[in-house]
Design an enzyme around this catalytic site. Sequence first.
Site, PDB file in Angstrom:
ATOM      1  N   GLU A 118       0.940  -1.159  -0.151  1.00 30.92           N
ATOM      2  CA  GLU A 118       0.086  -0.068  -0.088  1.00 30.92           C
ATOM      3  C   GLU A 118       0.871   1.121   0.046  1.00 30.92           C
ATOM      4  O   GLU A 118       1.690   1.492   0.822  1.00 30.92           O
ATOM      5  CB  GLU A 118      -0.956  -0.013   1.395  1.00 30.92           C
ATOM      6  CG  GLU A 118      -1.892   1.227   1.323  1.00 30.92           C
ATOM      7  CD  GLU A 118      -2.419   1.632  -0.022  1.00 30.92           C
ATOM      8  OE1 GLU A 118      -2.467   2.735  -0.357  1.00 30.92           O
ATOM      9  OE2 GLU A 118      -3.304   0.520  -0.439  1.00 30.92           O
ATOM     10  N   ASP A 158       5.140   0.633  -3.807  1.00 32.73           N
ATOM     11  CA  ASP A 158       4.508   0.555  -5.333  1.00 32.73           C
ATOM     12  C   ASP A 158       4.149  -0.864  -5.507  1.00 32.73           C
ATOM     13  O   ASP A 158       5.147  -1.822  -5.702  1.00 32.73           O
ATOM     14  CB  ASP A 158       5.269   1.034  -6.370  1.00 32.73           C
ATOM     15  CG  ASP A 158       4.626   1.113  -7.690  1.00 32.73           C
ATOM     16  OD1 ASP A 158       3.520   0.378  -7.951  1.00 32.73           O
ATOM     17  OD2 ASP A 158       5.067   1.614  -8.406  1.00 32.73           O
ATOM     18  N   GLY A 159       2.902  -1.506  -5.507  1.00 31.54           N
ATOM     19  CA  GLY A 159       2.759  -2.832  -5.746  1.00 31.54           C
ATOM     20  C   GLY A 159       2.934  -3.340  -7.098  1.00 31.54           C
ATOM     21  O   GLY A 159       3.237  -4.391  -7.335  1.00 31.54           O
ATOM     22  N   ASP A 179      -5.962  -3.808  -7.843  1.00 34.89           N
ATOM     23  CA  ASP A 179      -7.096  -3.093  -7.930  1.00 34.89           C
ATOM     24  C   ASP A 179      -6.870  -1.647  -7.644  1.00 34.89           C
ATOM     25  O   ASP A 179      -7.185  -1.094  -6.515  1.00 34.89           O
ATOM     26  CB  ASP A 179      -8.421  -3.519  -7.061  1.00 34.89           C
ATOM     27  CG  ASP A 179      -7.904  -3.686  -5.505  1.00 34.89           C
ATOM     28  OD1 ASP A 179      -6.726  -3.707  -5.345  1.00 34.89           O
ATOM     29  OD2 ASP A 179      -8.810  -3.554  -4.654  1.00 34.89           O
TER      30      ASP A 179
END
Length: 403
Positions: A118, A158-159, A179
Amino acid sequence: MLSYRHAFHAGNHADVLKHFVQIQLHEYMNQKDTAYTYIDTHSGAGVYALDGGYASKNAEYETGIGPLWERTDLPKPLAEYVNLIKELNPSGKMRYYPGSPYCADKVMREHDRLRLFELHPADSKILADNFRKVAEHAAAQGERSSARGRRVLIERGDGFHALKTLLPPPSRRALVLIDPPYEDKQDYRKVRDALEDALVRFPSGIYAIWYPVLQRMESRQFADKLKRLAAKDWLNVTLTITTPGPDGFGLHSSGMFILNPPYTLEPTLRQVMPYLVQVLGKNADATYVIEKGTQVTGTAAARTGANGAARMPVGNARKASPTAGTGSLRLPGQAPAGTPGQAGGAPRAPTVKRSSIAAAAAGKSARPTEAGVTRKSARPAEGGTAGKSARPTGPRNSGPRRP
């Protein structure tokens, strides 16, 4: 952009679709003993309070989990999702709604791994605090993990970038949920780029992508772009509770796009989606759409509708097969198949007006969508390839070039 807070939207109809599908994917992964890794690229805060704070401002949960809370006729797969939320609310009052990390934690097994990312600083801290409290509660109950290593790792970061470092996973089994908020239109491109890279690193993973269905062009084209990724199979499901208002604001429809979906998912969706339309729908425009396809690299991309019948690509040379005998692929100077007088003869310059060619191309390129629809038939997809595929044939020096 770091302004987005999912708490404003917690428990709405889009969350119902996303988390119901997510739980079904976990249940499938749990059928095999081998451990797997769950990667959540945009984890949020993990748990949201519905009776205060951000969630109570717009009360969007009244479009989603609210109408399902007291229902006694829930289909079994949907009941599993609602019961998980009720376990978070032991008093029986609907006060808290779980995000995707909590849903994963409750459904996954002890030897599976969660990797949560996150970027928002406040939500990242809340997420870490929530899982710390869960761990403290388990310890107070005398529960000790027997698995080696950290089961849950939470990182503010950063995913999208994280996928590059985590794939392929050690166990060669992974479920990835993507998402982002999509407030920035660049998110659509980032999702596709991340998936393209992930499929190279780990082509057999299950990738679940939530997305809003909005009026903006990036949203309307998004699912079609995902269908062209190099995954073996894909499945796309959308839920619409009402049509957008004249101003186009508000989220009235959303989708879940799954790359490499389990074979069990489509039958489950066909059982549950009509029920969701009935209960969550606001008017006769409420509907759902389910479509699936198979990505075949090379000469063609054969896609199937809901009845399992192959849908042949037509109307565009990029999608045509030189061996199928259909489509618009032909040699330079060769007239389209079926043109009178062309069998074994020299090519003949076209006599059809450009506007007629464009109309024909538009008609050929609109492929039907196999959809399950309640209350109202799905509208055909917009767009077409007229203007690109309409090209005069014949020798280049047969006359002046048309403007």
